[in-house]
Motif scaffolding. Structure first.
Motif, mmCIF file in Angstrom:
data_model
loop_
_atom_site.group_PDB
_atom_site.id
_atom_site.type_symbol
_atom_site.label_atom_id
_atom_site.label_comp_id
_atom_site.label_asym_id
_atom_site.label_seq_id
_atom_site.Cartn_x
_atom_site.Cartn_y
_atom_site.Cartn_z
ATOM 1 N N UNK A 64 0.800 -1.225 0.000
ATOM 2 C CA UNK A 64 0.000 0.000 0.000
ATOM 3 C C UNK A 64 0.833 1.275 0.000
ATOM 4 N N UNK A 65 0.413 2.217 -0.855
ATOM 5 C CA UNK A 65 0.918 3.591 -0.810
ATOM 6 C C UNK A 65 -0.284 4.521 -0.727
ATOM 7 N N UNK A 66 -0.232 5.465 0.211
ATOM 8 C CA UNK A 66 -1.313 6.442 0.385
ATOM 9 C C UNK A 66 -0.800 7.825 -0.005
ATOM 10 N N UNK A 67 -1.552 8.517 -0.858
ATOM 11 C CA UNK A 67 -1.212 9.881 -1.252
ATOM 12 C C UNK A 67 -2.269 10.836 -0.707
ATOM 13 N N UNK A 68 -1.798 11.944 -0.125
ATOM 14 C CA UNK A 68 -2.705 12.948 0.448
ATOM 15 C C UNK A 68 -2.469 14.294 -0.229
ATOM 16 N N UNK A 69 -3.161 14.570 -1.323
ATOM 17 C CA UNK A 69 -2.960 15.839 -2.025
ATOM 18 C C UNK A 69 -3.663 17.013 -1.357
ATOM 19 N N UNK A 70 -3.073 18.193 -1.542
ATOM 20 C CA UNK A 70 -3.729 19.445 -1.169
ATOM 21 C C UNK A 70 -4.824 19.717 -2.206
ATOM 22 N N UNK A 71 -5.258 20.955 -2.372
ATOM 23 C CA UNK A 71 -6.287 21.275 -3.365
ATOM 24 C C UNK A 71 -5.718 21.028 -4.766
ATOM 25 N N UNK A 72 -6.346 20.127 -5.506
ATOM 26 C CA UNK A 72 -5.862 19.780 -6.839
ATOM 27 C C UNK A 72 -6.580 20.657 -7.870
ATOM 28 N N UNK A 73 -5.790 21.255 -8.766
ATOM 29 C CA UNK A 73 -6.369 22.092 -9.814
ATOM 30 C C UNK A 73 -5.733 21.728 -11.154
ATOM 31 N N UNK A 74 -6.316 22.224 -12.232
ATOM 32 C CA UNK A 74 -5.818 21.934 -13.569
ATOM 33 C C UNK A 74 -6.973 21.596 -14.494
ATOM 34 N N UNK A 75 -6.686 21.233 -15.751
ATOM 35 C CA UNK A 75 -7.747 20.933 -16.720
ATOM 36 C C UNK A 75 -8.692 19.846 -16.230
ATOM 37 N N UNK A 76 -9.976 20.183 -16.161
ATOM 38 C CA UNK A 76 -10.983 19.245 -15.690
ATOM 39 C C UNK A 76 -11.384 19.427 -14.243
ATOM 40 N N UNK A 77 -10.720 20.361 -13.537
ATOM 41 C CA UNK A 77 -11.032 20.611 -12.126
ATOM 42 C C UNK A 77 -12.418 21.227 -11.981
ATOM 43 N N UNK A 78 -13.263 20.571 -11.238
ATOM 44 C CA UNK A 78 -14.617 21.081 -10.980
ATOM 45 C C UNK A 78 -14.769 21.552 -9.536
ATOM 46 N N UNK A 79 -14.082 20.906 -8.603
ATOM 47 C CA UNK A 79 -14.318 21.148 -7.183
ATOM 48 C C UNK A 79 -13.154 21.823 -6.451
ATOM 49 N N UNK A 80 -12.002 22.010 -7.107
ATOM 50 C CA UNK A 80 -10.836 22.586 -6.430
ATOM 51 C C UNK A 80 -10.928 24.103 -6.323
ATOM 52 N N UNK A 81 -10.233 24.805 -7.222
ATOM 53 C CA UNK A 81 -10.310 26.273 -7.212
ATOM 54 C C UNK A 81 -11.370 26.791 -8.184
ATOM 55 N N UNK A 82 -11.931 25.908 -8.994
ATOM 56 C CA UNK A 82 -12.880 26.343 -10.025
ATOM 57 C C UNK A 82 -14.099 27.083 -9.487
ATOM 58 N N UNK A 83 -14.736 26.637 -8.379
ATOM 59 C CA UNK A 83 -15.868 27.423 -7.871
ATOM 60 C C UNK A 83 -15.507 28.875 -7.575
ATOM 61 N N UNK A 84 -14.287 29.146 -7.107
ATOM 62 C CA UNK A 84 -13.858 30.525 -6.869
ATOM 63 C C UNK A 84 -13.721 31.290 -8.183
#
Length: 377
Positions: free
Chosen positions: A170-190
């Protein structure tokens, strides 16, 4: 011959991972399992090309169902997958705890148990940095956990259960706010709200202060890291001699992004003034979050609907709606250096730039799901 299974591969991060693996010729075959059909997922041309590749097979599946999961884990040629990437989970805020228990916790545990049973070389679980205590000090992987969204609560619960599964590499990844092409829920609402205030010709003011941390990571670095940790983990053992101690890595760029970082770009893109409500109003909001959230969303939803209608956008997944969980004063402050120091990983997008933020909007405009003419140029 490297074969990978991507659970939830039609989603924002999944579609970018598919493109990354195929464009860089890293795998021989990809199976994508998702409840959402690619044809209905607003894929851009780059992502469509990946899904049209002869290297990729899509299978629709309900990954909360154990029988469906067992079927998905069976390769068409009878062999086993080398890596399994679990990107599947309920991502919408404001759902009931029962929904998250089934579609975050239960889904992850079911898929991880199947991976362990089949002795998969590496299982990568995508979690979230929202599990950390929301203070100003950057959280490291061994930092205090205090989930501040229900999604994070059940992601952490899943993490703890996955750690108990014998034989799971097992490897667990914990990302911060993810943004970029296709982002709907990260910074896009702002960004959508920025377009709304340009339409209203008003100053856009957020709750709390400009210093509230909103650490970020570009999706291209997230997908690079997903592959990186899998390949590195296999080198340490893999199927023959699995390293069964779970490894955990945060993902966050060097920007140390806060609310003002994003506001700077919003001002440049939409030509509006931005500010913050101050202590008095913010403290009132803290005590009346339900009604304040309702008022905020009421103010934004109708103008956005009118913008879309006037521009001929008849159907879009984009919304300025903000859930009350995201309006609270929880700092997302993350130290993403461990993966660099231990695995030699490097962030290709170490800082948030105007170009990378505009890229998100331009991609949606090209898809016809963001109204034209909302930006300064």
């Amino acid at each position: 011959m490297v074969k990978v299974l991507i659970l939830g591969g039609v989603g924002f991060i999944g579609r970018n991972l598919c493109s990354y693996l195929i464009e860089n010729n890293l795998v021989d075959h990809i199976t994508v399992a998702d409840k959402v059909l690619p044809a209905t997922a607003y894929l851009n041309s780059k992502h469509k090309a990946a899904f049209d590749s002869p290297k990729l097979t899509f299978k629709q599946a309900n990954l909360t169902n154990a029988a469906a999961v067992e079927k998905i884990f069976t390769c068409d040629d009878g062999s086993e997958y080398d890596y399994v990437f679990n990107l599947a989970a309920e991502t919408k805020y404001g759902q009931s705890e029962g929904v998250y228990n089934e579609k975050v916790f239960g889904l992850s545990v079911t898929c991880a148990n199947e991976a362990a049973k089949r002795n998969i070389k590496v299982f990568v679980e995508l979690s979230t940095a929202q599990i950390y205590d929301g203070d100003k000090k950057p959280s490291k992987e061994d930092g205090k956990t205090k989930p501040w969204t229900l999604i994070a609560k059940y992601k952490l619960k899943a993490e703890e259960e996955l750690k108990k599964i014998k034989g799971l590499n097992l490897v667990i990844l914990r990302p911060a706010v993810v943004y970029g092409p296709g982002d709907v829920l990260g910074i896009t609402p702002r960004l959508i709200i920025g377009a709304v205030y340009r339409q209203l010709n008003e100053e856009m003011s957020f709750l709390w202060t400009k210093d509230l941390k909103l650490n970020t990571v570009h999706v291209s670095d997230v997908v690079k890291a997903i592959w990186w940790v899998a390949a590195t983990k296999e080198e340490k053992g893999g199927r023959v001699n699995p390293v069964t101690t779970p490894e955990i890595y945060n993902l966050a760029d060097k920007e140390d992004t806060n609310q003002e970082t994003i506001n700077v770009f919003i001002r440049e893109i939409f030509g509006i003034k931005t500010g913050f409500q101050g202590t008095l109003i913010s403290n009132f909001a803290r005590l009346n979050m339900e009604s304040v959230t309702e008022d905020i969303n009421d103010k934004h939803l109708q103008p956005w609907s009118e913008l879309c209608k006037n521009s001929g956008v008849t159907n879009t997944p984009l919304t300025p709606y903000l859930d009350k969980e995201l309006l609270k004063d929880n700092a997302l402050s993350v130290d993403g250096s461990k993966i660099e120091n231990e695995l030699g990983f490097s962030y290709d997008v170490p800082n948030v730039t105007l170009e990378k933020v505009r890229e998100v909007i331009d991609d949606f405009v090209e898809l016809g799901i963001w109204p034209k003419g909302t930006t300064v140029n």
